[in-house]
Design an enzyme around this catalytic site. Structure first.
Site, PDB file in Angstrom:
ATOM      1  N   CYS A 259       2.866 -11.607 -19.414  1.00  0.00           N
ATOM      2  CA  CYS A 259       2.937 -12.821 -20.213  1.00  0.00           C
ATOM      3  C   CYS A 259       3.046 -12.453 -21.701  1.00  0.00           C
ATOM      4  O   CYS A 259       2.307 -11.593 -22.189  1.00  0.00           O
ATOM      5  CB  CYS A 259       1.751 -13.760 -20.062  1.00  0.00           C
ATOM      6  SG  CYS A 259       1.619 -14.443 -18.418  1.00  0.00           S
TER       7      CYS A 259
ATOM      8  N   ARG B  16       7.482  -8.773 -21.011  1.00  0.00           N
ATOM      9  CA  ARG B  16       6.108  -8.938 -20.522  1.00  0.00           C
ATOM     10  C   ARG B  16       6.001  -9.969 -19.401  1.00  0.00           C
ATOM     11  O   ARG B  16       4.948 -10.124 -18.783  1.00  0.00           O
ATOM     12  CB  ARG B  16       5.195  -9.366 -21.669  1.00  0.00           C
ATOM     13  CG  ARG B  16       5.140  -8.366 -22.795  1.00  0.00           C
ATOM     14  CD  ARG B  16       4.224  -8.865 -23.878  1.00  0.00           C
ATOM     15  NE  ARG B  16       2.870  -8.971 -23.400  1.00  0.00           N
ATOM     16  CZ  ARG B  16       1.981  -7.991 -23.421  1.00  0.00           C
ATOM     17  NH1 ARG B  16       2.309  -6.835 -23.904  1.00  0.00           N
ATOM     18  NH2 ARG B  16       0.772  -8.180 -22.958  1.00  0.00           N
TER      19      ARG B  16
ATOM     20  N   TRP C 195       4.507 -14.592 -16.606  1.00  0.00           N
ATOM     21  CA  TRP C 195       4.524 -13.811 -15.373  1.00  0.00           C
ATOM     22  C   TRP C 195       3.457 -14.462 -14.508  1.00  0.00           C
ATOM     23  O   TRP C 195       2.265 -14.351 -14.777  1.00  0.00           O
ATOM     24  CB  TRP C 195       4.172 -12.351 -15.662  1.00  0.00           C
ATOM     25  CG  TRP C 195       4.333 -11.440 -14.485  1.00  0.00           C
ATOM     26  CD1 TRP C 195       5.476 -10.800 -14.095  1.00  0.00           C
ATOM     27  CD2 TRP C 195       3.317 -11.056 -13.548  1.00  0.00           C
ATOM     28  NE1 TRP C 195       5.235 -10.055 -12.972  1.00  0.00           N
ATOM     29  CE2 TRP C 195       3.928 -10.190 -12.607  1.00  0.00           C
ATOM     30  CE3 TRP C 195       1.965 -11.359 -13.389  1.00  0.00           C
ATOM     31  CZ2 TRP C 195       3.233  -9.624 -11.540  1.00  0.00           C
ATOM     32  CZ3 TRP C 195       1.270 -10.789 -12.327  1.00  0.00           C
ATOM     33  CH2 TRP C 195       1.909  -9.929 -11.428  1.00  0.00           C
TER      34      TRP C 195
ATOM     35  N   ASN D  13      -2.718 -15.741 -21.808  1.00  0.00           N
ATOM     36  CA  ASN D  13      -2.325 -14.547 -21.070  1.00  0.00           C
ATOM     37  C   ASN D  13      -3.589 -13.988 -20.427  1.00  0.00           C
ATOM     38  O   ASN D  13      -4.569 -13.765 -21.119  1.00  0.00           O
ATOM     39  CB  ASN D  13      -1.710 -13.545 -22.056  1.00  0.00           C
ATOM     40  CG  ASN D  13      -1.549 -12.146 -21.471  1.00  0.00           C
ATOM     41  OD1 ASN D  13      -1.569 -11.163 -22.190  1.00  0.00           O
ATOM     42  ND2 ASN D  13      -1.402 -12.025 -20.184  1.00  0.00           N
ATOM     43  N   GLY D  14      -3.561 -13.802 -19.101  1.00  0.00           N
ATOM     44  CA  GLY D  14      -4.755 -13.292 -18.427  1.00  0.00           C
ATOM     45  C   GLY D  14      -5.163 -14.236 -17.313  1.00  0.00           C
ATOM     46  O   GLY D  14      -4.382 -15.089 -16.900  1.00  0.00           O
TER      47      GLY D  14
ATOM     48  N   GLU E 168       6.738   9.315  -8.089  1.00  0.00           N
ATOM     49  CA  GLU E 168       7.209   8.598  -9.272  1.00  0.00           C
ATOM     50  C   GLU E 168       8.697   8.233  -9.114  1.00  0.00           C
ATOM     51  O   GLU E 168       9.130   7.142  -9.488  1.00  0.00           O
ATOM     52  CB  GLU E 168       6.966   9.435 -10.539  1.00  0.00           C
ATOM     53  CG  GLU E 168       7.705   8.992 -11.802  1.00  0.00           C
ATOM     54  CD  GLU E 168       7.499   7.539 -12.193  1.00  0.00           C
ATOM     55  OE1 GLU E 168       6.599   6.876 -11.658  1.00  0.00           O
ATOM     56  OE2 GLU E 168       8.295   7.052 -13.017  1.00  0.00           O
TER      57      GLU E 168
ATOM     58  N   LYS F 205      10.474   4.544  -9.455  1.00  0.00           N
ATOM     59  CA  LYS F 205      11.638   4.221 -10.309  1.00  0.00           C
ATOM     60  C   LYS F 205      12.719   3.523  -9.491  1.00  0.00           C
ATOM     61  O   LYS F 205      13.279   2.518  -9.886  1.00  0.00           O
ATOM     62  CB  LYS F 205      12.231   5.500 -10.882  1.00  0.00           C
ATOM     63  CG  LYS F 205      12.060   5.991 -12.264  1.00  0.00           C
ATOM     64  CD  LYS F 205      11.607   5.185 -13.381  1.00  0.00           C
ATOM     65  CE  LYS F 205      10.372   4.443 -13.322  1.00  0.00           C
ATOM     66  NZ  LYS F 205       9.139   4.556 -13.735  1.00  0.00           N
TER      67      LYS F 205
ATOM     68  N   GLU G 215      11.627  -0.019  -8.303  1.00  0.00           N
ATOM     69  CA  GLU G 215      11.522  -0.987  -9.387  1.00  0.00           C
ATOM     70  C   GLU G 215      12.862  -1.602  -9.766  1.00  0.00           C
ATOM     71  O   GLU G 215      12.959  -2.808  -9.961  1.00  0.00           O
ATOM     72  CB  GLU G 215      10.961  -0.307 -10.658  1.00  0.00           C
ATOM     73  CG  GLU G 215       9.478  -0.190 -10.703  1.00  0.00           C
ATOM     74  CD  GLU G 215       8.995   0.532 -11.949  1.00  0.00           C
ATOM     75  OE1 GLU G 215       8.070   0.049 -12.594  1.00  0.00           O
ATOM     76  OE2 GLU G 215       9.547   1.609 -12.288  1.00  0.00           O
TER      77      GLU G 215
ATOM     78  N   HIS H  57       4.911  15.190   9.970  1.00  0.00           N
ATOM     79  CA  HIS H  57       3.752  14.520  10.563  1.00  0.00           C
ATOM     80  C   HIS H  57       3.965  13.013  10.682  1.00  0.00           C
ATOM     81  O   HIS H  57       3.003  12.267  10.818  1.00  0.00           O
ATOM     82  CB  HIS H  57       2.505  14.819   9.725  1.00  0.00           C
ATOM     83  CG  HIS H  57       2.194  16.278   9.656  1.00  0.00           C
ATOM     84  ND1 HIS H  57       1.793  17.006  10.753  1.00  0.00           N
ATOM     85  CD2 HIS H  57       2.275  17.165   8.625  1.00  0.00           C
ATOM     86  CE1 HIS H  57       1.616  18.271  10.402  1.00  0.00           C
ATOM     87  NE2 HIS H  57       1.906  18.396   9.102  1.00  0.00           N
TER      88      HIS H  57
ATOM     89  N   LYS I  62       5.947  -5.510 -17.718  1.00  0.00           N
ATOM     90  CA  LYS I  62       5.755  -4.232 -18.391  1.00  0.00           C
ATOM     91  C   LYS I  62       4.288  -3.842 -18.505  1.00  0.00           C
ATOM     92  O   LYS I  62       3.918  -2.701 -18.297  1.00  0.00           O
ATOM     93  CB  LYS I  62       6.389  -4.310 -19.781  1.00  0.00           C
ATOM     94  CG  LYS I  62       6.264  -3.046 -20.608  1.00  0.00           C
ATOM     95  CD  LYS I  62       7.160  -1.980 -20.073  1.00  0.00           C
ATOM     96  CE  LYS I  62       7.057  -0.678 -20.830  1.00  0.00           C
ATOM     97  NZ  LYS I  62       7.495   0.433 -19.949  1.00  0.00           N
TER      98      LYS I  62
HETATM   99  C1  G6P Z   1       3.289  -1.690 -14.916  1.00  0.00           C
HETATM  100  C2  G6P Z   1       4.636  -1.150 -15.370  1.00  0.00           C
HETATM  101  C3  G6P Z   1       4.728   0.335 -15.041  1.00  0.00           C
HETATM  102  C4  G6P Z   1       3.554   1.092 -15.653  1.00  0.00           C
HETATM  103  C5  G6P Z   1       2.212   0.481 -15.224  1.00  0.00           C
HETATM  104  C6  G6P Z   1       1.062   1.076 -16.021  1.00  0.00           C
HETATM  105  O1  G6P Z   1       3.215  -1.709 -13.539  1.00  0.00           O
HETATM  106  O2  G6P Z   1       5.683  -1.848 -14.736  1.00  0.00           O
HETATM  107  O3  G6P Z   1       5.934   0.847 -15.574  1.00  0.00           O
HETATM  108  O4  G6P Z   1       3.606   2.417 -15.255  1.00  0.00           O
HETATM  109  O5  G6P Z   1       2.211  -0.920 -15.466  1.00  0.00           O
HETATM  110  O6  G6P Z   1       1.214   0.708 -17.363  1.00  0.00           O
HETATM  111  P1  G6P Z   1       0.615   1.493 -18.585  1.00  0.00           P
HETATM  112  O7  G6P Z   1       1.011   0.668 -19.767  1.00  0.00           O
HETATM  113  O8  G6P Z   1      -0.867   1.541 -18.377  1.00  0.00           O
HETATM  114  O9  G6P Z   1       1.221   2.840 -18.597  1.00  0.00           O
END
Ligand code: G6P
Length: 593
Positions: A2, A28, A77, A103-104, A471, A475, A478, A494, A588
């Protein structure tokens, strides 16, 4: 999670200013948006819509017809209540007497709502937020500020809240765990309130920080108060050094590719920073009784890489746990334990909560963050900034490699070999500089074209590159929305190998070290079952159907291995017509638990 933006000042087009500020915060949250303008006739007019704000040029005429010096806005969001116009912010009481953005999460909203309903309040949305507006209205006879404070006292949870009242020319704002920053242009007597600095960078670089449990009242001046005290709190104006260009896309079609390419410079910035910070962190780690790395999402995967780095380089056992799972490990925390929190935004609620709980036990906190002004940075004992500059694409890229670089440096410092670590990373940064060119991108686009229509893919790695396989999967999930899963190569047999059939793509991350024969043999096992092997490796191998070359970087192998996969994810997103900067369902900065 948000975005909030507000303007209060002499300009009479506050609504349009808020619209443009909100667009910069869209990363956001982007399922719906709204703006409220308070005009000079003591009326508040609200416009809200489902969908993205980016394509909107102007607000409706009824918001812009009359001069407006105060406006608040929100890009959502969704948490409580579906993605509908009714649930979009701002929320208000009847006749737009009180209008708020939030926000929250207001955790106890259900019980508060019941109470308010029994007092005659009617609600028009399914959100937790609307409850705040009614709570404020309930106490308005005590004055706007007191009513605002009372509402906040009744609310439980983490949030940032802004309120305006039809009859008052001011904005009230408060925070408890969610980010909110005030931008100030003293000469013009202009004030901005936003969830993040880039939103008002074009207007001012001067900021005042609102801390948790504090509120600010803005009209033609600005005053800060504690939520639980009567006295005014004195604040300093701080000038920040971010430039506007670094927060904009420039000539790039998307922030994601811009940020991937920026790794040419960001890595060097991470490496060439104050050695004292790194040495101090290493010393604290050496003396700690138990060190725990904590992070979420990509930052979590970086933390996992850290456990391998410390084992190999410093011969030290370091624990890792996701922020959201950390509670289960609290019993092990002693006052001599240490927590290393990793975060791009420094605002991730689960990581913040882990820090807060650890702090209660006297644990020392080192944070490795990008946003130096974030809550995490402000509550940590040692802050190591990664200096990556604003990262706006939801999928983290440049922050990831910089965070890994910092962990690598600290591990070398722990082993008393900081110079060796620095030399390795400087060489790696220069190799990445050579690697990131249009030909390389084109070569990765070719493999993306080959696999763009597949439904599932797998990534395998070993040792330092096992967390990188995880990771890589994040990516790809996402931004390409392809079902992608990462595994430790040795674990395939396994179970997961049952998922491989003719043509299933499998990325094998192969470092030029003692793990090479093992991961190559895992790749062969996949190939024997029809898998299409994409090797990310310094050397080609007969098992690879497609080879993506990366430098031979030793302990920096995780850094060089993830970059081509970031590019692959981006190219797949483009081919599959997804917006890589704003993937569906994601945000984000996740400021809710
Ligand atoms: C969200 C973002 C990710 C990020 C994660 C942790 O899920 O989409 O890209 O890795 O938050 O965020 P931070 O700001 O704590 O790295």
């Amino acid at each position: 999670m948000c975005g909030i933006f507000a303007y209060c000042g002499p300009k009479d087009n506050a609504g349009e200013l808020v619209l443009s500020g909100l667009k910069k915060l869209e990363y956001r949250g982007y399922d719906s948006w709204g703006v409220a303008c308070k005009n000079t006739d003591s009326e508040i007019t609200i416009e809200k819509h489902v969908g993205k704000i980016s394509g909107v040029d102007h607000l409706n005429k009824d918001l812009t017809d009359k001069p407006c010096h105060i406006a608040i806005g929100h890009s959502r969001w969704a948490t409580h209540g579906g993605v509908t116009e009714k649930n979009a912010h701002p929320h208000s009481t009847e006749g737009n007497e009180i209008v708020i953005v939030h926000n929250g999460i207001l955790e106890n909203y259900e019980e508060l709502k019941k109470e308010l309903e029994s007092n005659g309040h009617t609600f028009t949305s399914e959100t937790d937020t609307e409850v705040f507006a009614h709570l404020i209205q309930e106490n308005m006879s005590d004055g706007f500020e007191n009513a605002f404070k009372k509402a906040l006292k009744q609310g439980k949870g983490r949030y940032a809240l802004l309120a305006i009242s039809k009859d008052q020319s001011k904005i009230l704002a408060a925070r408890r765990g969610s980010p909110l920053i005030v931008g100030i242009n003293e000469d013009a007597k202009e004030y901005f309130i936003a969830s993040d600095i880039p939103a008002f960078l074009e207007h001012t670089k001067k900021v005042m920080y609102l801390d948790d449990e504090q509120m600010v009242s803005i009209n033609d001046g600005i005053k800060f108060f504690g939520l639980n005290t009567e006295e005014e709190v004195q604040k300093r104006i701080i000038e920040i050094d971010w430039d506007i260009e670094s927060a904009e896309k420039g000539d790039h079609p998307h922030f994601m590719i811009k940020e991937i390419l920026e790794q040419k410079e960001t890595l060097s910035r991470a490496i060439n920073q104050e050695e004292d910070n790194i040495l101090e962190a290493a010393e604290v780690i050496r003396n700690a009784y138990g060190t725990y790395i904590v992070g979420c999402g990509t930052a979590g995967k970086v933390g996992m890489v850290g456990t391998y780095l410390f084992s190999h380089i410093a011969k030290k056992h370091i624990n890792f746990m996701f922020g959201s799972e950390f509670g289960s490990f609290l019993p092990f925390m002693k006052d001599k334990s240490l927590m290393i929190a990793i975060s791009q935004s420094g605002e991730t609620a689960d990581t913040l909560e882990a820090i807060e709980e650890a702090k209660k036990k006297g644990v020392k906190i080192i944070s490795i963050v990008n946003v130096e002004t974030s809550t995490m940075a402000r509550i940590s004992d040692i802050v190591i900034p990664i200096k990556a500059g604003p990262e706006k694409a939801v999928a983290s890229t440049k922050a990831t490699t910089s965070q890994i670089a910092i962990l690598t440096l600290i591990a070398y410092a722990c082993a008393g070999k900081l110079a060796e670590g620095k030399k390795l990373l400087v060489e790696t940064a220069s190799q990445i500089n050579d690697m990131l060119n249009p030909r390389y991108e084109g070569y990765i686009r070719e493999v993306a074209e080959k696999i763009a229509d597949i439904e599932s893919m797998y990534i395998i790695g070993k040792d330092l590159n096992y967390p990188i396989a995880l990771e890589a999967a994040i990516k790809l999930q996402e931004v390409s929305y392809i079902h992608a899963e990462g595994f430790a190569g040795g674990e395939l047999k396994h179970g997961p190998i049952a998922l491989i059939s003719e043509g299933t793509p499998c990325i094998a991350i192969v470092a030029e070290d003692e793990t090479k024969p093992h991961i190559l043999s895992n790749a062969t096992e996949v190939k024997s079952r029809g898998g299409y092997i994409i090797g990310v490796a310094p050397e080609n191998n007969s098992v690879f159907d497609y080879w993506i070359k990366v430098p031979n970087a030793g302990m920096a192998s995780p850094i060089v291995s993830i970059i081509p996969i970031q590019i692959l994810a981006y190219e797949l997103a483009i081919l599959r017509k997804n917006n890589p900067d704003m993937p569906r369902n994601l945000a984000k900065s996740v400021t809710v638990k």
